[in-house]
Scaffold this active site. Structure first.
Site, short mmCIF file in Angstrom:
data_model
loop_
_atom_site.label_atom_id
_atom_site.label_comp_id
_atom_site.label_asym_id
_atom_site.label_seq_id
_atom_site.Cartn_x
_atom_site.Cartn_y
_atom_site.Cartn_z
N TYR A 71 0.82 -1.21 0.00
CA TYR A 71 0.00 0.00 0.00
C TYR A 71 0.86 1.26 0.00
O TYR A 71 0.39 2.31 -0.42
CB TYR A 71 -0.91 0.01 1.23
CG TYR A 71 -2.07 -0.95 1.09
CD1 TYR A 71 -3.28 -0.54 0.58
CD2 TYR A 71 -1.93 -2.29 1.46
CE1 TYR A 71 -4.35 -1.42 0.43
CE2 TYR A 71 -2.98 -3.18 1.32
CZ TYR A 71 -4.19 -2.74 0.81
OH TYR A 71 -5.23 -3.62 0.66
N PHE B 218 3.53 9.45 5.08
CA PHE B 218 2.35 9.96 5.80
C PHE B 218 1.05 9.79 5.01
O PHE B 218 0.02 10.31 5.43
CB PHE B 218 2.55 11.43 6.16
CG PHE B 218 3.64 11.66 7.17
CD1 PHE B 218 3.42 11.40 8.52
CD2 PHE B 218 4.89 12.10 6.78
CE1 PHE B 218 4.43 11.59 9.46
CE2 PHE B 218 5.91 12.29 7.72
CZ PHE B 218 5.67 12.03 9.06
N CYS C 177 -2.05 0.76 10.55
CA CYS C 177 -1.02 1.57 11.21
C CYS C 177 -1.33 2.05 12.63
O CYS C 177 -0.48 1.92 13.50
CB CYS C 177 -0.70 2.77 10.34
SG CYS C 177 0.02 2.30 8.76
N ARG D 60 -7.08 26.60 17.91
CA ARG D 60 -5.99 25.83 18.52
C ARG D 60 -6.26 24.33 18.41
O ARG D 60 -5.35 23.52 18.46
CB ARG D 60 -5.85 26.19 20.01
CG ARG D 60 -5.38 27.61 20.26
CD ARG D 60 -5.56 27.98 21.71
NE ARG D 60 -6.97 27.84 22.12
CZ ARG D 60 -7.40 28.03 23.36
NH1 ARG D 60 -6.55 28.33 24.32
NH2 ARG D 60 -8.68 27.89 23.66
#
Ligand SMILES: NC(=O)c1ccc[n+]([C@@H]2O[C@H](COP(=O)([O-])OP(=O)(O)OC[C@H]3O[C@@H](n4cnc5c(N)ncnc54)[C@H](O)[C@@H]3O)[C@@H](O)[C@H]2O)c1
EC number: 1.1.1.22
Length: 484
Positions: free
Chosen positions: A13, A161, A275, A259
């Site tokens: 993948y 990522f 993951c 924030r």
């Protein structure tokens, strides 16, 4: 050195999509993606790729045979390469020390040994797999202990990522590319080579360079933070169900704070994929080994909350169906761990289905991308059941969702596929047993519309009360509706 030839070990993948994009964006570089699995390579060279990712087929079609090659000839590809990505799997260990928590690095070690054995000249070895901090040190050790005269290696960390389901878009427009290298002249030169590859399409300000150890830890930390957000909002969803608050409204209000931000705040049946769980457990294990028990306990709770959430959802289904699902047919919509992928690794759907099967439910499963054989394999594997024959008799896989709901007591949504929103639920309601239930574990359906159709509707982080429904629909509310 100017990199002309890249090899990627591991056509999974990560390796497949990443190197397809490199080949597409760098026509001046020859890219060989290698794997020990003959089947995987055969599929990469066929019309039906081994993984489903939006837009992947187009990229592969454009480059395959031009400067992108998939092959089992691992040694030749390593020999010819200036730069080698290691993109092999690093699953949770299932044996020995660290069993169930530590990352299994046997495939990484095997790659390092093969690279050392067959390499000639100078090579840059790039750790793309997700690994524990200081894994690059072990690779360096293996390579330097086996280096022949005239051969030299530089090891870089370049964690990936991308998110499955949006891999091509993530690769083309990354938030950041992270490159960690040795703090030396040779290390900086190797970092510059890899940066040069990414510079073909990634703006320089998005390419971050750090020390190797920071790079390795940043990947584990990123996944831990993402998983933590999911578990945080899921913890709030349980509070919402108990108090009458609505988690969508809470998430929206919380996410407006700049924030905090609004992304990754959707409550659900839980996170999945190969993951998050693996990397969290790995982080916990590392913290324990470093004698940091408070840190370990903190991150352990994120994965515990995920298990709690999917178990809670399964229990709620049983409870609502009058405390028994034995011999009842339930239509399950979605088996992949998220939409736009056929990947079922650590999919919450597996676990919810397994709970329901344990209770004796009959499951009619429909997923637009997951192969029948994969679903059967997942639900009958020894980690989920010790009664595979019984499970086989209880599951049926459907190609047509309208057939899956025939005579079913409930629809259980476990993956957020867009197509589920467009189904004709009126037609489905007509052929289901009454009262007909919908359990939306992904919060994607129009709940008011379902209630109007007569469905008893349950979702995460919200209770539909008689009063609020009467107010919103202005119609008679079905007798089986939940009331506080
Ligand atoms: N899947 C994701 O979304 C994702 C995202 C970021 C990072 N990662 C990380 O990237 C790594 C790879 O993940 P994946 O999902 O691509 O795994 P995968 O299981 O899909 O692919 C790994 C491939 O490596 C091959 N392989 C293993 N050992 C080999 C060897 N010695 N020689 C040749 N081939 C070998 C396997 O046959 C397999 O095809 C993991 O460390 C993972 O944590 C994954």
């Amino acid at each position: 050195m100017v990199v002309k030839n890249v090899c990627c070990i591991g056509a999974g993948y990560v390796g497949g999509p990443t190197c397809s994009v490199i080949a597409w964006k760098c026509p001046d570089i020859q890219v060989h993606v290698v794997d020990k699995s003959e089947m995987r390579i055969k599929q990469w060279n066929s019309d039906k790729l081994p993984i489903y990712e939006p837009d992947l087929e187009d990229v592969v079609r454009e480059c395959r045979g031009r400067n992108l090659f998939f092959t089992n000839n691992i040694e030749a590809a390593i020999k010819a390469a200036d730069l080698i990505f290691i993109s092999v799997n690093t699953p949770t260990k299932t044996y020995g020390i660290g069993k169930g928590r530590a990352a299994d690095l046997k495939h990484i070690e095997m790659c390092a040994r093969t690279i050392a054995e067959v390499s000639e000249g100078n090579k840059i070895v790039v750790e793309k797999s997700t690994v524990p901090v200081r894994a690059a040190e072990s690779i360096t050790h293996i390579l330097s202990a086996n280096t022949k005269p005239g051969v030299s290696f530089q090891i870089l960390s370049n964690p990936e990522f991308l998110a499955e389901g949006t891999a091509i878009d993530n690769l083309l427009n990354p938030d950041r590319v992270l490159i960690g290298g040795e703090e030396s002249e040779a290390g900086a030169a190797a970092v510059a080579e890899l940066t040069w590859i990414y510079n073909h399409w990634v703006p320089p300000e998005r390419i971050i360079t750090t020390s190797t150890w920071s790079s390795e830890l940043s990947k584990l930390a990123s996944n831990a933070f993402l998983a933590q957000r999911v578990s945080s909002i899921n913890a709030i969803s349980a509070l919402c169900e108990a108090t009458g608050a609505d988690v969508t409204q809470v998430a929206s209000a919380v996410g407006k704070d700049s924030r905090i931000g609004s992304k990754f705040l959707t409550a659900s049946v839980g996170f999945g994929g190969s993951c998050f769980q693996k990397d969290l457990l790995n982080l916990v294990y590392i913290a324990e080994c470093l004698n940091l028990p408070e840190v370990a306990m903190y991150w352990q709770q994120v994965t515990d909350m995920n298990v709690y959430q999917r178990t809670r959802f399964a229990k709620r289904i049983v409870e609502c169906l009058f405390n028994t699902v034995a011999d009842k047919s339930l239509a399950v919509f979605g088996f992949a761990f998220k939409k736009n992928t056929g990947d079922t690794r650590e999919s919450p759907a597996k676990y919810v289905c397994s709970h329901l099967l344990e209770e004796g439910a009959r499951l009619n499963i429909y997923d637009p991308k997951v192969e029948k054989i994969q679903i059967e394999h997942d639900l009958t594997c020894p980690t989920l059941t010790n009664e595979p024959e019984r499970v086989k008799k209880l599951i049926e896989i459907f190609d047509d969702p309208y057939e899956a709901v025939r005579d079913a007591h409930a629809i259980v949504v476990l993956t957020e596929w867009d197509e589920f929103k467009k189904f004709d639920y009126k037609r489905m309601h007509e052929v289901m047993k009454k009262p007909a239930f919908v359990f939306d574990g992904r919060k994607i359906l129009d709940h008011k519309a379902l209630i109007k159709l007569g469905f008893h509707t349950e979702t995460i982080g919200k209770r539909f009360t008689r009063n609020s429904l009467l107010r919103s629909s202005g119609e008679h509310f079905p007798a089986f509706a939940w009331t506080p």
